[in-house]
Scaffold this active site. Structure first.
Site, short mmCIF file in Angstrom:
data_model
loop_
_atom_site.label_atom_id
_atom_site.label_comp_id
_atom_site.label_asym_id
_atom_site.label_seq_id
_atom_site.Cartn_x
_atom_site.Cartn_y
_atom_site.Cartn_z
N GLY A 1 5.85 2.96 0.49
CA GLY A 1 5.60 3.23 -0.92
C GLY A 1 4.15 3.51 -1.19
N ASP B 1 2.71 -5.25 -2.55
CA ASP B 1 3.37 -6.56 -2.50
C ASP B 1 2.44 -7.66 -1.98
OD1 ASP B 1 5.72 -5.48 -3.45
OD2 ASP B 1 6.46 -5.01 -1.44
#
EC number: 2.7.1.90
Lengths: 403, 403
Positions: free
Chosen positions: A14, A139
């Site tokens: 991502g 994250d």
């Protein structure tokens, strides 16, 4: 002896707001070494490698590369391909065919593993080759690293967004639920708290995937906050699940279907919509709203942490230095060396590959519905400047009408 | 003769990123007139008036007011109360009891109507009173006005968000659908196009409430874009509806339930989720994603148009000048006087109250799936600076392996 030859840079997974800083850092630093003949970029990560989709970044102007460094999302394109051993062998064969001697792959723990396997093939084949993994993930879940490039900027977006929705909720009170990315690690959701200023600022409740989520506790938590502040702002991680590790969205769908006795009429099925619906059905509060932050949080232009920007640049530059100068392989890792300063080390790939880091217990409050000051101390330096929200402090006027 | 007495300022409806500029503009400008004894603020709009919830803004420091001007959302709080005649009479009675001579109400067309009715009561009662409506709405749908304060900043957020999600979609191709606020007017959704730079930048399709939405045309539009660019970014207004004025979310729910022959298992029920599901079921594309921008777009801190900020401030200041200096009632309206400059007029309240402005035909393309250059010329000056997205331009490397 200096290893002469070509460099290949690729981006995986991502995108983030600063992933191009790392790419540009690796490219520009590589171009400074005389033993580097050419610097290639792979289009769409490993997928571009096995399809020989390369562009010659040696021919990019420095100015344009600097412009790209400031542009969010992966300029080389990305991929969701997760290479297995056979795929990695294909990668190695292409690298060898193009006489690539240095491979820099920007990505998360899967990308680190790809670099590890490709490197093992090179060693087995006695092919002179240096491979470096450059860390990246919003994250913040890479092992060894104090934190990861991409997190600070996404965290800044989330903190800033919660400042806005909390002010919104203050002006039109009710319950607001914001769903933040992070399936397994709660770092990004926890960042919702970073721009809190006044004691009654939201988010008043924060639920993370590191703790079991109970619908009953959630309801009583919201009720307690409503009683205290007349409103309630909640930050929820998309990854929250129940005691059996079943995602809460699934649990809620089952429960609502049962409650409705077959009369199903779902007006919204995402986690946020379902939680909002559940609150509305069980508590006497008329205004319940939810948003899912979605893709906005990972590549919003200009909402970028200056610290994150610098570090993303440096991990790219360090990759080139470790490989070309020091003739070493590994993963570039970030280590906190002061309050606030960092050092970069080179860590064996197998220590970063595959596994995931979680929020330590120290960062989560006892009830599991908010974060601790330890988290604030940890995360605050990573997001750079935050908005300054002011409040009126004028005295109340005496009433003149007796109702 | 100068009308001496108190000023009351209130904020109504949905908050914006710059609504406090208008409030602070009205307060500080009022405080400069010697005939003004006190400046009050009503807590939570008209609801605060009928409950006599006032604070004395004369006692706010100028510095704090300036800080608040830069803070998004309504610092005085807002309300969703929509006053009828009886409610307006209550308002008037409280204003009279507190000897308030000037009333400034910041809000949309409903707020303008409230000001109109309250003012009529004052005239009927021979109470010396000046009432001004100060425009505000991210929907940009107030009559008479060239545009409205709040729109420029929300439009900037939407344009910036689409730059980010388009870059994201370019790196991981597929279909992306972003749902933007605006039930009746498409101005905010249309703003999704303002940061487009390259010919193949998204959004590639834009659907507005001003045009009938057909699911079949939508599918073929998306298919055509996918064929051309290998990806497709869509901006959709939350207010799109079919030929019978039924919201598309409802139409889709019916159609999906029918398709499923009773086996209903909805994983998402919002408009975006439903459209994404519909595309996935009818076109051969694996990656389909949707986001609903929700509350983030109307009070995101620091993503503010400098033009919008200035104008929001000035409409507040003009309200005080029109009422106190010129002894007049009405609605402050914004008129474009050059490319780009504006003038402020005072317009009779009944011309702005209640009704809604829509996107003119000139701003929508013939197919009804995008905007025109006329819209860009109109809207571009309103949003201030926009992100600069750069792309790699390096030449392709020749393949060396023959597969």
């Amino acid at each position: 002896m200096k290893l002469e030859g070509k460099v290949l840079v690729a981006q995986g997974g991502g995108p983030t707001a600063v992933i191009n800083q790392s790419m540009v850092g690796a490219v520009l630093e590589s171009r400074k070494f005389s033993q580097i003949s050419l610097v290639y970029g792979a289009i769409n990560g490993v997928n571009g490698i096995i399809n020989e989709n390369f562009i010659d970044l040696t021919q990019e102007t420095t100015h344009n590369l600097e412009q790209i460094a400031g542009t969010p999302s992966s300029a080389l394109g990305s991929t969701r391909d997760k290479p297995d051993e056979k795929y990695c062998l294909e990668i190695f064969k292409v690298l060898q065919a193009h006489e690539i001697r240095y491979f820099f792959y920007i990505g998360g723990n899967d990308s680190a593993d790809t670099v590890r396997i490709v490197n093992a093939y090179a060693e087995k084949s006695d092919y002179d080759f240096r491979a470096i993994h450059i860390p990246k993930t919003i994250d913040n879940d890479l092992l060894v690293n104090d934190h990861t490039p991409g997190y600070g900027s996404a965290a800044k977006f989330v903190a800033q967004a919660f400042t806005g929705v909390d002010l919104d909720n203050r002006s039109l009170p009710g319950v607001y639920i914001g769903v933040v990315m992070g399936r397994h690690a709660g770092f990004l959701t926890a960042a919702s708290s970073l721009a809190k200023k006044y004691h009654d600022d939201g988010p008043h409740l924060i639920y993370l995937p590191e703790r079991t989520f109970s619908l009953d506790t959630f309801l009583s938590d919201v009720q307690a906050i409503l009683k205290k502040h007349g409103r309630c702002v909640v930050a929820v991680s998309e990854g929250i699940s129940d005691a059996n590790k079943v995602p809460i969205a699934t649990t809620l769908m089952d429960r609502i279907e049962k409650d409705a006795h077959g009369n199903i009429s779902l007006s919204g099925g995402g986690l946020g919509d379902l939680l909002a619906r559940y609150v509305k059905e069980h508590l006497s509060v008329s205004r319940v709203r939810s948003d899912t932050f979605g893709y906005l949080q990972r590549s919003f232009p200009l909402v970028v942490s200056s610290v994150d920007q610098s570090e993303a640049r440096e991990v790219g530059e360090k990759a080139a230095q470790f490989a070309i100068w020091y003739d070493a392989d590994g993963s570039v890792t970030i280590h906190r060396s002061g309050d606030y300063s960092v050092d970069y080390h080179l860590t064996p790939l197998e220590k970063v590959a595959r596994h995931t880091k979680h929020m330590p217990d120290l960062f989560i409050n006892e009830k599991g519905n908010h974060i601790t000051d330890d988290f604030k101390l940890y995360a605050r330096p990573l997001v750079g400047s935050l908005p300054y929200a002011a409040r009126l402090r004028a005295p109340t006027v005496k009433k003149v009408i007796t109702y």
